[in-house]
Design an enzyme around this catalytic site. Sequence first.
Site, PDB file in Angstrom:
ATOM      1  CG  ASN A   1      -6.760   0.572   2.692  1.00 51.34           C
ATOM      2  OD1 ASN A   1      -6.375   1.666   2.280  1.00 51.34           O
ATOM      3  ND2 ASN A   1      -6.060  -0.153   3.514  1.00 51.34           N
TER       4      ASN A   1
ATOM      5  CD  GLU B   1       4.546   3.839   5.080  1.00 49.57           C
ATOM      6  OE1 GLU B   1       4.436   2.636   5.390  1.00 49.57           O
ATOM      7  OE2 GLU B   1       5.416   4.577   5.561  1.00 49.57           O
TER       8      GLU B   1
ATOM      9  CB  CYS C   1      -1.631  -2.194   4.606  1.00 51.51           C
ATOM     10  SG  CYS C   1      -1.640  -0.851   5.794  1.00 51.51           S
TER      11      CYS C   1
ATOM     12  CD  GLU D   1       2.974   7.623   5.463  1.00 51.37           C
ATOM     13  OE1 GLU D   1       2.076   6.899   5.912  1.00 51.37           O
ATOM     14  OE2 GLU D   1       2.847   8.311   4.445  1.00 51.37           O
TER      15      GLU D   1
HETATM   16  P1  NDP Z   1      -2.950   1.228  -5.803  1.00 51.74           P
HETATM   17  O1  NDP Z   1      -1.483   1.078  -5.766  1.00 51.74           O
HETATM   18  O2  NDP Z   1      -3.698   0.653  -6.942  1.00 51.74           O
HETATM   19  O3  NDP Z   1      -3.358   2.756  -5.751  1.00 51.74           O
HETATM   20  C1  NDP Z   1      -2.974   3.637  -4.725  1.00 51.74           C
HETATM   21  C2  NDP Z   1      -3.093   5.058  -5.230  1.00 51.74           C
HETATM   22  O4  NDP Z   1      -2.155   5.272  -6.274  1.00 51.74           O
HETATM   23  C3  NDP Z   1      -4.462   5.391  -5.829  1.00 51.74           C
HETATM   24  O5  NDP Z   1      -4.766   6.745  -5.578  1.00 51.74           O
HETATM   25  C4  NDP Z   1      -4.212   5.152  -7.295  1.00 51.74           C
HETATM   26  O6  NDP Z   1      -5.140   5.816  -8.088  1.00 51.74           O
HETATM   27  C5  NDP Z   1      -2.813   5.720  -7.434  1.00 51.74           C
HETATM   28  N1  NDP Z   1      -2.059   5.257  -8.585  1.00 51.74           N
HETATM   29  C6  NDP Z   1      -2.210   4.110  -9.297  1.00 51.74           C
HETATM   30  N2  NDP Z   1      -1.311   4.071 -10.302  1.00 51.74           N
HETATM   31  C7  NDP Z   1      -0.559   5.204 -10.219  1.00 51.74           C
HETATM   32  C8  NDP Z   1       0.529   5.740 -10.968  1.00 51.74           C
HETATM   33  N3  NDP Z   1       1.035   5.108 -12.019  1.00 51.74           N
HETATM   34  N4  NDP Z   1       1.053   6.926 -10.598  1.00 51.74           N
HETATM   35  C9  NDP Z   1       0.552   7.561  -9.541  1.00 51.74           C
HETATM   36  N5  NDP Z   1      -0.492   7.130  -8.792  1.00 51.74           N
HETATM   37  C10 NDP Z   1      -1.035   5.957  -9.123  1.00 51.74           C
HETATM   38  O7  NDP Z   1      -3.461   0.666  -4.413  1.00 51.74           O
HETATM   39  P2  NDP Z   1      -4.946   0.473  -3.959  1.00 51.74           P
HETATM   40  O8  NDP Z   1      -5.687   1.767  -4.025  1.00 51.74           O
HETATM   41  O9  NDP Z   1      -5.474  -0.726  -4.673  1.00 51.74           O
HETATM   42  O10 NDP Z   1      -4.753   0.159  -2.394  1.00 51.74           O
HETATM   43  C11 NDP Z   1      -4.512  -1.091  -1.900  1.00 51.74           C
HETATM   44  C12 NDP Z   1      -3.024  -1.265  -1.616  1.00 51.74           C
HETATM   45  O11 NDP Z   1      -2.572  -0.292  -0.703  1.00 51.74           O
HETATM   46  C13 NDP Z   1      -2.750  -2.585  -0.950  1.00 51.74           C
HETATM   47  O12 NDP Z   1      -1.646  -3.211  -1.562  1.00 51.74           O
HETATM   48  C14 NDP Z   1      -2.392  -2.211   0.468  1.00 51.74           C
HETATM   49  O13 NDP Z   1      -1.577  -3.107   1.141  1.00 51.74           O
HETATM   50  C15 NDP Z   1      -1.745  -0.897   0.278  1.00 51.74           C
HETATM   51  N6  NDP Z   1      -1.776  -0.158   1.531  1.00 51.74           N
HETATM   52  C16 NDP Z   1      -0.603   0.032   2.222  1.00 51.74           C
HETATM   53  C17 NDP Z   1      -0.606   0.677   3.446  1.00 51.74           C
HETATM   54  C18 NDP Z   1       0.668   0.945   4.197  1.00 51.74           C
HETATM   55  O14 NDP Z   1       0.651   1.824   5.025  1.00 51.74           O
HETATM   56  N7  NDP Z   1       1.738   0.236   3.950  1.00 51.74           N
HETATM   57  C19 NDP Z   1      -1.854   1.153   4.042  1.00 51.74           C
HETATM   58  C20 NDP Z   1      -3.012   0.900   3.236  1.00 51.74           C
HETATM   59  C21 NDP Z   1      -2.966   0.271   2.014  1.00 51.74           C
HETATM   60  P3  NDP Z   1      -6.468   5.038  -8.616  1.00 51.74           P
HETATM   61  O15 NDP Z   1      -7.054   4.292  -7.478  1.00 51.74           O
HETATM   62  O16 NDP Z   1      -7.302   6.162  -9.047  1.00 51.74           O
HETATM   63  O17 NDP Z   1      -6.000   4.149  -9.715  1.00 51.74           O
END
Ligand code: NDP
Length: 480
Positions: free
Chosen positions: A150, A248, A282, A460
């Site tokens: 995002n 996070e 988020c 963080e």
């Molecule tokens: P995901 O959880 O799908 O993915 C996040 C990252 O983790 C990506 O790089 C993804 O790779 C990777 N990933 C997925 N599965 C695994 C695994 N089994 N092991 C290791 N890495 C993995 O989230 P999104 O990318 O869809 O992001 C949206 C989410 O992030 C929302 O829920 C949002 O709220 C949260 N978010 C939280 C924030 C915070 O600070 N609390 C800030 C911003 C977002 P790939 O995409 O290649 O599958």
Amino acid sequence: MTIKNYINGEFLNPIGDQWLDNYCPSDGSIYGKIPNSFIEDVDLAYESANSAFSEWSQTTLDTRSRILIKISELLETNLDRFAEAESKDNGKPLSLAKSIDIPRAASNFRFFGNAITQFSSESHESVGQNAINFTLRQPIGVVGCISPWNLPLYLFSWKIAPALAAGNCVIAKPSEVTPMTAFLLGEICNDAGLPKGVLNIVHGLGETCGQAIIEHPKIKAISFTGGTATGAKIAQVAAPMFKKLSLELGGKNPNIIFADCDFEKMLDTTIRSSFSNQGQICLCGSRIFVESNIYPRFKEEFVSKVKELKVGHPSDNLTKVGAVVSKSHKEKIMSYLKSAENEGGKILCGGYESVVSGFENGYYIAPTVIEIESNNCRLNQEEIFGPIVTIMPFETEEEVLQMANDVPYGLSASIWTQNMNRALRMSKSIEAGIVWINTWMMRDLRTPFGGVKQSGVGREGGMEALKFFTEQKNICISYD
Ligand code: NDP
């Protein structure tokens, strides 16, 4: 455009020569390919990071600081190039990438470049025992940083910068949905003089490449930002291996509006907190609760302003709402709209896919406001992460507090009121890691950032991040 892995300062094809398509959300085209990396690529990145560790961990703070600040400066010099890449890869308005994403990524490197020179450890005199303790804070070793799509470079740098500043070597994986600016960062790191192997960026799917980072027995800490379900999976793997873990995760944040607020300021900010980045932040305040005596006015003026938001191609300067990040994410968002009316929701505006002329295959959704009757619907309980907000009236402080807390998440909250007694009383009782009073997303990089409940574990930001990326060792000296 072919993206490559950045390992040991070089740009490499994935060992298995497998590739993924890179999509442009604003027109649905495939415009490049991304390495589909697996465990062997992560192993190579680990070897490179591990070889670089002994020297980097002993590099003076002054040198580390200068390199990070140089990276920050180079990002600023290359603002347009990075902003264009971010906007193309993610679908966000170019104006947003230029004013927020890339400048904040640059700030992250500058901030931690400076912060490391101020980071200190403690000493404890054992009075009456002729002993003195001091605590070293040493880098952990090779750490893994995994970030979502995002705010691609912004969140990637939020992890990498403190990890490097603290003397660690890093294996980082951006989301495969938005790899472009992480790829470009490699070049900048070389130009800034970051030694080879200190930062390694591998691209690929979460379930294979990300999983290989999590499972790697010698990667000692994982900093992850992403969805709650992924965070839970990561914790299951990392906990029995005794890895340090910072998570996070998602949010479903309340925006609580009392009648005595500064209405104009609240309205403008609520538009931003609802629809910035197509609602894919988020911290977005997707559950809007409004005190009943101003509810009719709020509803009318808010909906009328939302209708004015221009949905358009990200490079159009007038665009306020660009494309959502992917086709599958668009479908997920639309599925919530389909179920809204079954749950008693009334769509006041939006609720459909927008068509942008000339870019008919792009992933556009009209900003949507849904009036709901109860906080206990899926719309209010699940993170949608798109341009959709709900509104509902409330009568009392107690009632709205109960609804604000009645979700599995606890990342952030906004409260709008001129009554500081009430604002502080509520801030103490709200279950969230971050509370904004009469504002939203006002960031000071020194403050702790993170959530409670299913929004994550750990914090963080500021010195908290440097603490996470170091291991404490207490040394006790006895003297006569
Ligand atoms: P995901 O959880 O799908 O993915 C996040 C990252 O983790 C990506 O790089 C993804 O790779 C990777 N990933 C997925 N599965 C695994 C695994 N089994 N092991 C290791 N890495 C993995 O989230 P999104 O990318 O869809 O992001 C949206 C989410 O992030 C929302 O829920 C949002 O709220 C949260 N978010 C939280 C924030 C915070 O600070 N609390 C800030 C911003 C977002 P790939 O995409 O290649 O599958």
